[in-house]
Design a protein around this motif. Structure first.
Motif, PDB file in Angstrom:
ATOM      1  N   ASP A  34       0.831  -1.213   0.000  1.00 21.46           N
ATOM      2  CA  ASP A  34       0.000   0.000   0.000  1.00 21.46           C
ATOM      3  C   ASP A  34       0.860   1.255   0.000  1.00 21.46           C
ATOM      4  OD1 ASP A  34      -2.404  -1.402  -0.038  1.00 21.46           O
ATOM      5  OD2 ASP A  34      -2.700  -1.288   2.138  1.00 21.46           O
ATOM      6  N   ALA A  35       1.971   1.239   0.760  1.00 24.74           N
ATOM      7  CA  ALA A  35       2.867   2.399   0.825  1.00 24.74           C
ATOM      8  C   ALA A  35       3.537   2.649  -0.524  1.00 24.74           C
ATOM      9  CB  ALA A  35       3.919   2.195   1.918  1.00 24.74           C
ATOM     10  N   VAL A  36       3.963   1.579  -1.195  1.00 27.16           N
ATOM     11  CA  VAL A  36       4.595   1.731  -2.516  1.00 27.16           C
ATOM     12  C   VAL A  36       3.591   2.308  -3.516  1.00 27.16           C
ATOM     13  CG1 VAL A  36       5.561   0.463  -4.481  1.00 27.16           C
ATOM     14  CG2 VAL A  36       6.340  -0.042  -2.169  1.00 27.16           C
ATOM     15  N   ILE A  37       2.388   1.740  -3.542  1.00 28.56           N
ATOM     16  CA  ILE A  37       1.360   2.229  -4.464  1.00 28.56           C
ATOM     17  C   ILE A  37       1.031   3.695  -4.155  1.00 28.56           C
ATOM     18  CG2 ILE A  37      -1.074   1.999  -5.138  1.00 28.56           C
ATOM     19  CD1 ILE A  37      -0.679  -1.079  -4.762  1.00 28.56           C
ATOM     20  N   GLY A  38       0.915   4.026  -2.873  1.00 32.16           N
ATOM     21  CA  GLY A  38       0.627   5.405  -2.480  1.00 32.16           C
ATOM     22  C   GLY A  38       1.719   6.367  -2.893  1.00 32.16           C
ATOM     23  N   ALA A  39       2.970   5.967  -2.711  1.00 33.38           N
ATOM     24  CA  ALA A  39       4.096   6.838  -3.074  1.00 33.38           C
ATOM     25  C   ALA A  39       4.140   7.072  -4.581  1.00 33.38           C
ATOM     26  CB  ALA A  39       5.410   6.223  -2.592  1.00 33.38           C
ATOM     27  N   ILE A  40       3.923   6.019  -5.361  1.00 29.58           N
ATOM     28  CA  ILE A  40       3.901   6.167  -6.828  1.00 29.58           C
ATOM     29  C   ILE A  40       2.752   7.073  -7.243  1.00 29.58           C
ATOM     30  CG2 ILE A  40       3.515   4.955  -9.019  1.00 29.58           C
ATOM     31  CD1 ILE A  40       5.029   2.552  -7.763  1.00 29.58           C
ATOM     32  N   THR A  41       1.578   6.835  -6.679  1.00 29.56           N
ATOM     33  CA  THR A  41       0.400   7.646  -7.010  1.00 29.56           C
ATOM     34  C   THR A  41       0.637   9.119  -6.690  1.00 29.56           C
ATOM     35  OG1 THR A  41      -1.079   5.777  -6.632  1.00 29.56           O
ATOM     36  CG2 THR A  41      -2.073   7.968  -6.570  1.00 29.56           C
ATOM     37  N   ASN A  42       1.122   9.408  -5.492  1.00 29.83           N
ATOM     38  CA  ASN A  42       1.354  10.803  -5.088  1.00 29.83           C
ATOM     39  C   ASN A  42       2.368  11.493  -5.997  1.00 29.83           C
ATOM     40  OD1 ASN A  42      -0.478  10.632  -2.964  1.00 29.83           O
ATOM     41  ND2 ASN A  42       1.087  10.063  -1.476  1.00 29.83           N
ATOM     42  N   ALA A  43       3.423  10.788  -6.365  1.00 33.61           N
ATOM     43  CA  ALA A  43       4.444  11.391  -7.231  1.00 33.61           C
ATOM     44  C   ALA A  43       3.873  11.705  -8.609  1.00 33.61           C
ATOM     45  CB  ALA A  43       5.644  10.453  -7.353  1.00 33.61           C
ATOM     46  N   VAL A  44       3.132  10.770  -9.183  1.00 37.14           N
ATOM     47  CA  VAL A  44       2.574  10.983 -10.532  1.00 37.14           C
ATOM     48  C   VAL A  44       1.511  12.082 -10.508  1.00 37.14           C
ATOM     49  CG1 VAL A  44       1.322   9.899 -12.449  1.00 37.14           C
ATOM     50  CG2 VAL A  44       3.191   8.661 -11.330  1.00 37.14           C
ATOM     51  N   VAL A  45       0.709  12.140  -9.436  1.00 39.10           N
ATOM     52  CA  VAL A  45      -0.290  13.214  -9.307  1.00 39.10           C
ATOM     53  C   VAL A  45       0.397  14.580  -9.330  1.00 39.10           C
ATOM     54  CG1 VAL A  45      -1.874  14.315  -7.653  1.00 39.10           C
ATOM     55  CG2 VAL A  45      -2.103  11.879  -8.162  1.00 39.10           C
ATOM     56  N   LYS A  46       1.585  14.679  -8.706  1.00 36.95           N
ATOM     57  CA  LYS A  46       2.336  15.945  -8.687  1.00 36.95           C
ATOM     58  C   LYS A  46       3.022  16.227 -10.024  1.00 36.95           C
ATOM     59  CE  LYS A  46       4.892  15.082  -5.116  1.00 36.95           C
ATOM     60  NZ  LYS A  46       5.846  15.181  -4.001  1.00 36.95           N
ATOM     61  N   GLY A  47       3.004  15.273 -10.934  1.00 34.89           N
ATOM     62  CA  GLY A  47       3.639  15.476 -12.228  1.00 34.89           C
ATOM     63  C   GLY A  47       5.033  14.888 -12.321  1.00 34.89           C
ATOM     64  N   ASP A  48       5.477  14.221 -11.261  1.00 35.93           N
ATOM     65  CA  ASP A  48       6.800  13.595 -11.267  1.00 35.93           C
ATOM     66  C   ASP A  48       6.757  12.266 -12.025  1.00 35.93           C
ATOM     67  OD1 ASP A  48       7.657  15.674  -9.656  1.00 35.93           O
ATOM     68  OD2 ASP A  48       7.485  14.522  -7.793  1.00 35.93           O
ATOM     69  N   THR A  49       7.919  11.794 -12.429  1.00 32.02           N
ATOM     70  CA  THR A  49       8.063  10.477 -13.031  1.00 32.02           C
ATOM     71  C   THR A  49       8.735   9.577 -12.003  1.00 32.02           C
ATOM     72  OG1 THR A  49       8.236  11.333 -15.275  1.00 32.02           O
ATOM     73  CG2 THR A  49       9.181   9.164 -14.886  1.00 32.02           C
ATOM     74  N   VAL A  50       8.228   8.372 -11.851  1.00 30.40           N
ATOM     75  CA  VAL A  50       8.827   7.396 -10.942  1.00 30.40           C
ATOM     76  C   VAL A  50       9.500   6.340 -11.805  1.00 30.40           C
ATOM     77  CG1 VAL A  50       8.400   5.685  -9.147  1.00 30.40           C
ATOM     78  CG2 VAL A  50       7.053   7.805  -9.203  1.00 30.40           C
ATOM     79  N   GLN A  51      10.832   6.250 -11.705  1.00 32.18           N
ATOM     80  CA  GLN A  51      11.598   5.280 -12.485  1.00 32.18           C
ATOM     81  C   GLN A  51      12.087   4.173 -11.581  1.00 32.18           C
ATOM     82  OE1 GLN A  51      14.480   8.027 -14.400  1.00 32.18           O
ATOM     83  NE2 GLN A  51      13.828   6.964 -16.255  1.00 32.18           N
ATOM     84  N   LEU A  52      11.736   2.948 -11.925  1.00 34.19           N
ATOM     85  CA  LEU A  52      12.228   1.773 -11.219  1.00 34.19           C
ATOM     86  C   LEU A  52      13.100   1.030 -12.222  1.00 34.19           C
ATOM     87  CD1 LEU A  52       8.832   0.750  -9.589  1.00 34.19           C
ATOM     88  CD2 LEU A  52      10.666   2.092  -8.568  1.00 34.19           C
ATOM     89  N   VAL A  53      14.402   1.221 -12.120  1.00 38.72           N
ATOM     90  CA  VAL A  53      15.348   0.687 -13.098  1.00 38.72           C
ATOM     91  C   VAL A  53      15.152  -0.821 -13.250  1.00 38.72           C
ATOM     92  CG1 VAL A  53      17.781   0.375 -13.647  1.00 38.72           C
ATOM     93  CG2 VAL A  53      17.002   2.532 -12.671  1.00 38.72           C
ATOM     94  N   GLY A  54      15.048  -1.246 -14.490  1.00 37.83           N
ATOM     95  CA  GLY A  54      14.842  -2.648 -14.805  1.00 37.83           C
ATOM     96  C   GLY A  54      13.378  -3.040 -14.865  1.00 37.83           C
ATOM     97  N   PHE A  55      12.510  -2.249 -14.234  1.00 36.09           N
ATOM     98  CA  PHE A  55      11.074  -2.554 -14.239  1.00 36.09           C
ATOM     99  C   PHE A  55      10.327  -1.618 -15.179  1.00 36.09           C
ATOM    100  CE2 PHE A  55       6.772  -2.078 -12.378  1.00 36.09           C
ATOM    101  CZ  PHE A  55       6.316  -3.361 -12.625  1.00 36.09           C
ATOM    102  N   GLY A  56      10.422  -0.319 -14.947  1.00 30.34           N
ATOM    103  CA  GLY A  56       9.735   0.633 -15.814  1.00 30.34           C
ATOM    104  C   GLY A  56       9.538   1.965 -15.126  1.00 30.34           C
ATOM    105  N   SER A  57       8.802   2.840 -15.793  1.00 30.13           N
ATOM    106  CA  SER A  57       8.547   4.155 -15.223  1.00 30.13           C
ATOM    107  C   SER A  57       7.080   4.531 -15.363  1.00 30.13           C
ATOM    108  CB  SER A  57       9.448   5.217 -15.867  1.00 30.13           C
ATOM    109  OG  SER A  57       9.263   5.249 -17.251  1.00 30.13           O
ATOM    110  N   PHE A  58       6.614   5.225 -14.322  1.00 29.79           N
ATOM    111  CA  PHE A  58       5.245   5.738 -14.265  1.00 29.79           C
ATOM    112  C   PHE A  58       5.331   7.241 -14.443  1.00 29.79           C
ATOM    113  CE2 PHE A  58       5.419   1.947 -11.669  1.00 29.79           C
ATOM    114  CZ  PHE A  58       4.255   1.270 -11.976  1.00 29.79           C
ATOM    115  N   SER A  59       4.468   7.807 -15.290  1.00 26.39           N
ATOM    116  CA  SER A  59       4.479   9.247 -15.497  1.00 26.39           C
ATOM    117  C   SER A  59       3.087   9.726 -15.866  1.00 26.39           C
ATOM    118  CB  SER A  59       5.477   9.632 -16.595  1.00 26.39           C
ATOM    119  OG  SER A  59       5.120   9.015 -17.815  1.00 26.39           O
ATOM    120  N   GLN A  60       2.948  11.034 -15.900  1.00 31.87           N
ATOM    121  CA  GLN A  60       1.681  11.650 -16.248  1.00 31.87           C
ATOM    122  C   GLN A  60       1.714  12.077 -17.711  1.00 31.87           C
ATOM    123  OE1 GLN A  60      -0.050  15.730 -14.928  1.00 31.87           O
ATOM    124  NE2 GLN A  60      -0.153  14.391 -13.130  1.00 31.87           N
TER     125      GLN A  60
END
Length: 102
Positions: A34-60
């Motif tokens: 839940d904490a990981v999902i929340g952190a990714i969600t909050n970052a993308v809502v702010k317009g940030d990109t979350v990069q997890l090397v080897g897995f992928g990136s979440f962005s807006q």
């Protein structure tokens, strides 16, 4: 020949799999997931990109306003612009899905 569809993994099954692999309790693992999902969600809502090397990136992303058509009536309708969430798979993830060997 029928291709059998594999069952999708839901959140609880993900928690079970992570708990099993780490030896942590399901309760602690659930909080961590839940904490990981929340952190990714909050970052993308702010317009940030979350990069997890080897897995992928979440962005807006964004989708422009456009004119569509109501399929039932054929009437033109306006579709408002909208923000979207994008996931781009990393190379290692793509290779794993495609069966590439290192």
């Amino acid at each position: 020949m029928h291709r059998q569809r594999k069952q999708d993994m839901n959140k609880q099954e993900l928690i079970d799999a992570v708990a099993s692999s780490t030896g942590a309790s399901k309760a602690i693992t659930g909080e961590a997931v839940d904490a990981v999902i929340g952190a990714i969600t909050n970052a993308v809502v702010k317009g940030d990109t979350v990069q997890l090397v080897g897995f992928g990136s979440f962005s807006q992303g964004s989708r422009a306003a456009r004119t569509g058509r109501n399929p039932a009536t054929g009437e033109e309708i306006s579709i408002a612009a909208a923000k979207t969430v994008k996931f781009t798979a990393g190379k290692a993830f793509k290779d794993a899905v495609n069966g590439a060997r290192k």
